[in-house]
Scaffold this motif. Structure first.
Motif, PDB file in Angstrom:
ATOM      1  N   ASP A 283      22.951 -56.030 -38.561  1.00  0.00           N
ATOM      2  CA  ASP A 283      21.829 -55.639 -38.897  1.00  0.00           C
ATOM      3  C   ASP A 283      22.076 -55.843 -40.486  1.00  0.00           C
ATOM      4  O   ASP A 283      22.304 -55.303 -41.564  1.00  0.00           O
ATOM      5  N   GLU A 284      22.137 -57.440 -40.591  1.00  0.00           N
ATOM      6  CA  GLU A 284      22.125 -58.395 -42.134  1.00  0.00           C
ATOM      7  C   GLU A 284      21.684 -57.740 -43.373  1.00  0.00           C
ATOM      8  O   GLU A 284      22.606 -57.192 -44.466  1.00  0.00           O
ATOM      9  N   GLU A 285      20.552 -57.719 -43.815  1.00  0.00           N
ATOM     10  CA  GLU A 285      19.384 -57.437 -44.062  1.00  0.00           C
ATOM     11  C   GLU A 285      20.171 -55.600 -44.612  1.00  0.00           C
ATOM     12  O   GLU A 285      20.359 -54.959 -45.777  1.00  0.00           O
ATOM     13  N   ARG A 286      20.177 -54.653 -44.346  1.00  0.00           N
ATOM     14  CA  ARG A 286      20.600 -53.149 -44.081  1.00  0.00           C
ATOM     15  C   ARG A 286      21.848 -53.299 -44.344  1.00  0.00           C
ATOM     16  O   ARG A 286      22.327 -52.475 -45.017  1.00  0.00           O
ATOM     17  N   TRP A 295      24.177 -51.375 -37.900  1.00  0.00           N
ATOM     18  CA  TRP A 295      24.459 -52.240 -36.247  1.00  0.00           C
ATOM     19  C   TRP A 295      23.150 -51.519 -35.385  1.00  0.00           C
ATOM     20  O   TRP A 295      21.937 -50.449 -36.625  1.00  0.00           O
ATOM     21  N   ALA A 296      22.686 -52.334 -35.389  1.00  0.00           N
ATOM     22  CA  ALA A 296      21.442 -52.204 -34.558  1.00  0.00           C
ATOM     23  C   ALA A 296      21.166 -52.411 -33.029  1.00  0.00           C
ATOM     24  O   ALA A 296      21.695 -53.595 -32.829  1.00  0.00           O
ATOM     25  N   GLU A 298      19.610 -53.068 -29.844  1.00  0.00           N
ATOM     26  CA  GLU A 298      18.426 -53.612 -28.909  1.00  0.00           C
ATOM     27  C   GLU A 298      17.633 -52.850 -27.703  1.00  0.00           C
ATOM     28  O   GLU A 298      16.648 -53.366 -27.433  1.00  0.00           O
TER      29      GLU A 298
END
Length: 362
Positions: A283-286, A295-296, A298
């Motif tokens: 997760d680039e923004e976080r 990591w996000a 799915e």
């Protein structure tokens, strides 16, 4: 005729006893004038009644311990929103039109249907508390409904890659995804399963409790609803996975052993499973905000519960049986999920047909 002198106690305070609304009250102060001022202020408050905030706080103090832990945060948030809106308004002055206006206000701020519905539930409980305390004569929430047109969050079905990864679960993999997929248990229910809940001879699993978290620590609690206590089939794929891990003692937790896993362990192991099977991305923004890689995943745990509903749908299980297996409190919830599955399939079929005709035309 001269006014009767007010009683003065041995400690010098003046005291007056009067009956207001059938109840005896005692007022004391350093002077007769202060006593009369206290009486006048009290009578004014009695006539006006408690404020909405006072009523809401009284309701919360009385009911907090009775609310299931997992529901507390949602109810608290709803109470805070209501107090911010109605605040010091007398609880008896709030009418149905005011409540409807409040719900419209929430809708304009972008709150979803489920949140606004929960808000109305909390308001009903606060005003019912006021009714039982005789602060109001009728419920202003009667006849008020959730405004139409609010957004409904439809949970997406799990991607095929996730289902294949779970079907290929090995002895060293985190078992929770498969446990939810093959039982339809809520996450907390799956985490609370013990060896004694699984009957291999009768091919069934007893779901009768759930794990909730107080901070990071697991606590055993009842299921979400009475319907949550249920028996579900022990499916063959799960039998195989359980056999790989050896027998469990009756008191041993399927996930965790001597005790259920902590909340941090749950998140860590879920993320590890997703990363190991290509079901997570950075997760680039976080990551930018945290200054570390975040990591996000799915897939989430409730998505797999809905995937179990898809298995029931594909197997031709009727809605009443599906409701029992899923532990839904009412049939409408099951029907909603079945409808969502059918609509998703129709949308996919329409896209497939359109792609076929487009390819033919080229």
């Amino acid at each position: 005729m001269a006014r009767r002198k007010m009683y003065q106690r041995a400690d010098g305070l003046y005291e007056k006893k009067i009956t207001i609304s059938g109840k005896r009250h005692v007022f004391r102060a350093a002077s007769e004038r202060e006593v009369m001022q206290k009486i006048a202020a009290f009578q004014e408050r009695e006539e006006r009644g408690p404020s909405f905030e006072e009523e809401a706080v009284a309701w919360w103090v009385e009911c907090e311990q009775k609310i299931r832990y997992g529901t507390v945060h949602g109810y608290q948030a709803a109470m805070r929103r209501a107090v911010e809106y109605f605040g010091q308004d007398a609880v008896r002055s709030v009418e149905a039109a005011d409540i409807h206006a409040f719900l419209l206000y929430l809708a304009k701020r972008g709150y979803a249907h489920k949140t606004v519905k929960n808000q109305l539930t909390v308001l009903r409980q606060i005003f019912l508390h006021a009714l039982m305390a005789r602060h109001i004569r009728s419920l202003p929430t009667d006849g008020v409904s959730v405004p139409a047109g609010l957004s409904h969050h439809s949970r997406q079905l799990a991607p095929d890659a996730a289902i294949e990864a779970i079907k290929a679960t090995g002895p060293e993999d985190f078992l929770l995804p498969a446990l939810i997929l093959y039982t339809g248990a809520r996450c907390g229910e799956a985490l609370a399963l013990q060896g004694g809940d699984i009957d291999f001879h009768a091919s069934r699993i007893s779901i009768n409790k759930a794990v909730v978290y107080h901070s990071n620590q697991p606590v055993i609690s009842p299921t979400k609803t009475q319907k949550g206590e249920r028996t579900v089939p022990l499916l063959r794929p799960l039998v195989k996975l359980l056999a790989q891990r050896g027998p469990h003692r009756p008191e041993e937790y399927i996930i965790g052993g001597a005790a259920p896993i902590t909340k941090s362990a749950l998140y860590r192991r879920w993320e590890s499973f997703c990363r190991a099977h290509g079901l997570a991305h950075v997760d680039e923004e976080r990551t930018r905000r945290a200054g570390r890689t975040v990591w996000a995943c799915e897939i989430d745990r409730h998505t797999l519960r809905h995937e179990y509903a898809t298995i029931l749908y594909d197997a031709g299980i009727d809605k009443m049986s599906a409701m029992e297996f899923m532990g839904h409190a009412d049939l409408a919830t099951t029907e909603k999920i079945y409808t969502h599955i059918r609509q998703s399939r129709l949308a996919g079929a329409a896209a497939q047909l359109d792609a076929f005709l487009t390819e033919k035309a080229q």
